[in-house]
Design an enzyme around this catalytic site. Structure first.
Site, PDB file in Angstrom:
ATOM      1  N   HIS A 130      61.118 -18.308  35.297  1.00  0.00           N
ATOM      2  CA  HIS A 130      60.679 -18.759  33.978  1.00  0.00           C
ATOM      3  C   HIS A 130      60.971 -20.263  33.897  1.00  0.00           C
ATOM      4  O   HIS A 130      61.904 -20.745  34.548  1.00  0.00           O
ATOM      5  CB  HIS A 130      61.504 -17.984  32.945  1.00  0.00           C
ATOM      6  N   ASP A 206      69.538 -15.619  36.099  1.00  0.00           N
ATOM      7  CA  ASP A 206      68.880 -15.543  34.803  1.00  0.00           C
ATOM      8  C   ASP A 206      68.731 -14.059  34.453  1.00  0.00           C
ATOM      9  O   ASP A 206      67.894 -13.360  35.029  1.00  0.00           O
ATOM     10  CB  ASP A 206      67.512 -16.231  34.893  1.00  0.00           C
ATOM     11  N   GLN A 209      65.839 -11.000  31.149  1.00  0.00           N
ATOM     12  CA  GLN A 209      65.008  -9.789  31.086  1.00  0.00           C
ATOM     13  C   GLN A 209      65.739  -8.547  31.586  1.00  0.00           C
ATOM     14  O   GLN A 209      65.322  -7.426  31.276  1.00  0.00           O
ATOM     15  CB  GLN A 209      63.721  -9.982  31.904  1.00  0.00           C
ATOM     16  N   LYS A 232      66.381 -10.623  22.839  1.00  0.00           N
ATOM     17  CA  LYS A 232      65.619  -9.720  23.709  1.00  0.00           C
ATOM     18  C   LYS A 232      66.313  -8.375  23.843  1.00  0.00           C
ATOM     19  O   LYS A 232      65.871  -7.507  24.589  1.00  0.00           O
ATOM     20  CB  LYS A 232      65.447 -10.351  25.093  1.00  0.00           C
ATOM     21  N   CYS A 372      55.297 -18.812  30.192  1.00  0.00           N
ATOM     22  CA  CYS A 372      56.284 -19.835  30.568  1.00  0.00           C
ATOM     23  C   CYS A 372      56.669 -19.708  32.041  1.00  0.00           C
ATOM     24  O   CYS A 372      57.833 -19.905  32.409  1.00  0.00           O
ATOM     25  CB  CYS A 372      57.537 -19.765  29.690  1.00  0.00           C
TER      26      CYS A 372
HETATM   27  N1  C6P Z   1      60.813 -15.196  28.015  1.00  0.00           N
HETATM   28  C1  C6P Z   1      58.672 -14.205  27.458  1.00  0.00           C
HETATM   29  O1  C6P Z   1      57.785 -13.892  26.657  1.00  0.00           O
HETATM   30  P1  C6P Z   1      64.915 -17.720  25.472  1.00  0.00           P
HETATM   31  O2  C6P Z   1      63.555 -18.060  24.970  1.00  0.00           O
HETATM   32  O3  C6P Z   1      65.744 -18.937  25.717  1.00  0.00           O
HETATM   33  O4  C6P Z   1      65.589 -16.677  24.677  1.00  0.00           O
HETATM   34  O5  C6P Z   1      64.689 -17.022  26.906  1.00  0.00           O
HETATM   35  C2  C6P Z   1      64.172 -17.793  27.948  1.00  0.00           C
HETATM   36  C3  C6P Z   1      63.845 -16.917  29.124  1.00  0.00           C
HETATM   37  C4  C6P Z   1      64.560 -17.095  30.286  1.00  0.00           C
HETATM   38  N2  C6P Z   1      64.323 -16.328  31.364  1.00  0.00           N
HETATM   39  C5  C6P Z   1      63.396 -15.360  31.352  1.00  0.00           C
HETATM   40  C6  C6P Z   1      63.195 -14.531  32.584  1.00  0.00           C
HETATM   41  C7  C6P Z   1      62.643 -15.135  30.196  1.00  0.00           C
HETATM   42  O6  C6P Z   1      61.738 -14.169  30.192  1.00  0.00           O
HETATM   43  C8  C6P Z   1      62.856 -15.935  29.058  1.00  0.00           C
HETATM   44  C9  C6P Z   1      62.039 -15.758  27.819  1.00  0.00           C
HETATM   45  C10 C6P Z   1      59.936 -14.839  26.923  1.00  0.00           C
HETATM   46  O7  C6P Z   1      58.580 -13.984  28.667  1.00  0.00           O
HETATM   47  C11 C6P Z   1      59.632 -15.953  25.981  1.00  0.00           C
HETATM   48  S1  C6P Z   1      58.905 -17.336  26.791  1.00  0.00           S
END
Ligand code: C6P
Length: 414
Positions: A130, A206, A209, A232, A372
């Site tokens: 991401h 990371d 997910q 999430k 993203c």
């Molecule tokens: N992905 C998606 O629709 P945040 O936005 O900071 O809480 O999470 C960022 C992030 C980091 N790593 C992974 C693997 C992610 O999937 C995400 C967030 C969402 O896929 C919003 S872009």
């Protein structure tokens, strides 16, 4: 066979659904079918109530005043840290740093890791990252003269093991995702971490997910840093977390300066606060952290093993159903055992946004776009995909609604 109306083998879904007020609403006159859980999840009333309770009954700043409200707020805030520590299997609460989201958590980790590197040191990431686990490494590398290498993803949507091993030679840091937000691939974080450590690299995982969907134990994985977001996993937006090994956090510089991260300030010198507060500058999202605690309580009551089993069942059924459509291209591992319930797809030549718009008319919420993850889109040679992602409150009726709505897409645009 699609099993609309059938019950989950692992979860009492009607009981779970009753806890989520939003699932009662209609969209365009249809029952809301929420399949955008990889973007953010819905909140149970237990989480909503915990936030209302804080604002209604003990709203105060934390770690500062000695009055009753302040002490109650501090206690509730720190109780969440204890819950998070247990939830991810960390060794101590000092290793649990609250941030605004997974993105900020991954930036804190990158700041800690790169503060110890020298120009031309090698940092390794993968093509399935991401942007939140890619751009900071890219930008810091440009600024500091580090050498950034990107490990390939195979046609099956897995990290290419031999490319990883080759790129790890001489690497000082590896950052990779535990579960892809596009491919659904669940990476073997433990074995990848071991390989990276053998090569002498610090490891950042990371977990944005994975943490909401499968049991995670950072101690077992052995990684040095692990990041995730509350929103999430049934919690509020505005709260994330980075786990970091105590010794590493102790020796790393702070990320943001001011407020709660300070012990003493003199004209020439400043002393940082103890861990984990050294990394928590300014007033935190107190209500959000308290809500995160309620989300963890909820998930623990349901049991992450049961969530994982249910999602595995529904993912396998969804892959079967989607594969029946002519012209359907599904990305990521074909074997449901290798993946989580995030399914990115393209439907013939129909643009992903058109698919998502027609689905929305049917009450079905999915995401479309690059998610993203533009490095991965480039690899897949597509500008965008549609993506359906499931969670503990999704049942077989939701899956049937998705397939029915996809038939509608075919009717209208196919
Ligand atoms: N992905 C998606 O629709 P945040 O936005 O900071 O809480 O999470 C960022 C992030 C980091 N790593 C992974 C693997 C992610 O999937 C995400 C967030 C969402 O896929 C919003 S872009």
């Amino acid at each position: 066979m699609l099993k609309a109306g059938s019950t989950s083998q692992s979860l009492n879904i009607p009981k779970i659904r009753a806890d989520f007020p939003i699932l009662k609403r209609q969209v365009h006159g249809k029952r809301l079918v929420y399949l955008d859980n990889a973007a953010t999840t819905q909140k149970p009333k237990q989480v909503i109530d915990s936030i209302t309770d804080y604002y209604s009954n003990y709203n105060a700043n934390i770690h500062r005043s000695v009055h009753t409200l302040a002490e109650e707020a501090t206690e509730a805030f720190e109780a969440t840290r204890q819950k998070v520590k247990q939830f991810v299997g960390a060794g101590s609460v000092e290793e649990i740093v609250f941030t605004r989201n997974a993105t900020e958590a991954l930036n804190v980790a990158a700041n800690c890791v790169t503060s110890g590197l020298r120009p031309s040191d090698k940092i390794v990431v993968t093509e399935m990252e991401h942007h939140s686990n890619f751009v900071q490494w890219q930008q810091i590398s440009k600024r500091m003269g580090f050498n950034l290498e990107i490990v390939s993803v195979t046609d099956e949507g897995e990290i290419d093991g031999s490319d990883l091993e080759a790129k790890l030679v001489g690497a000082k840091a590896l950052a990779f995702t535990h579960m892809s937000n596009v491919l659904g691939t669940i990476n073997d974080a433990k074995s990848i971490t071991r390989k990276a450590h053998d090569a002498g690299a610090v490891v950042v995982v990371d977990g944005a997910q994975s943490t909401p969907h499968i049991p995670v134990n950072v101690n077992e994985i052995g990684c040095d840093y692990f990041a995730f977001s509350a929103h999430k996993m049934l919690g509020p937006t505005g709260v994330g977390c980075v786990y970091g090994k105590r010794e590493l956090l102790l020796n790393a510089p702070p990320f943001v300066y001011g407020g709660d991260m300070i012990k003493e300030v003199h004209r020439q010198e400043t002393k940082w606060n103890d861990l984990p507060w050294k990394f928590e500058a300014g007033t935190s999202n107190i209500a959000g952290v308290i809500g995160f605690g309620a989300a963890i309580d909820y998930l623990e009551k349901v049991g992450l093993e049961n969530v994982e089993k249910h999602e595995h069942e529904i993912c396998a059924a969804a892959l079967d159903e989607l594969n029946k459509f002519d012209g359907m291209e599904i990305y990521g591992p074909r074997d449901p055992a290798r993946r989580g319930a995030v399914i990115a797809f393209n439907f013939g030549k129909i643009h992903a946004h058109d698919v998502a718009s027609i689905l929305d008319q049917e009450g079905v919420a999915i995401r479309s776009g690059h998610h993203c993850s533009q490095i991965l889109m480039e690899k897949l040679e597509v500008p965008a995909t549609s993506r359906a992602s499931f969670y503990l409150y999704n049942d077989y009726d939701d899956l049937e609604a998705l397939t029915r709505a996809l038939h509608k897409v075919k009717e209208v645009l196919g």
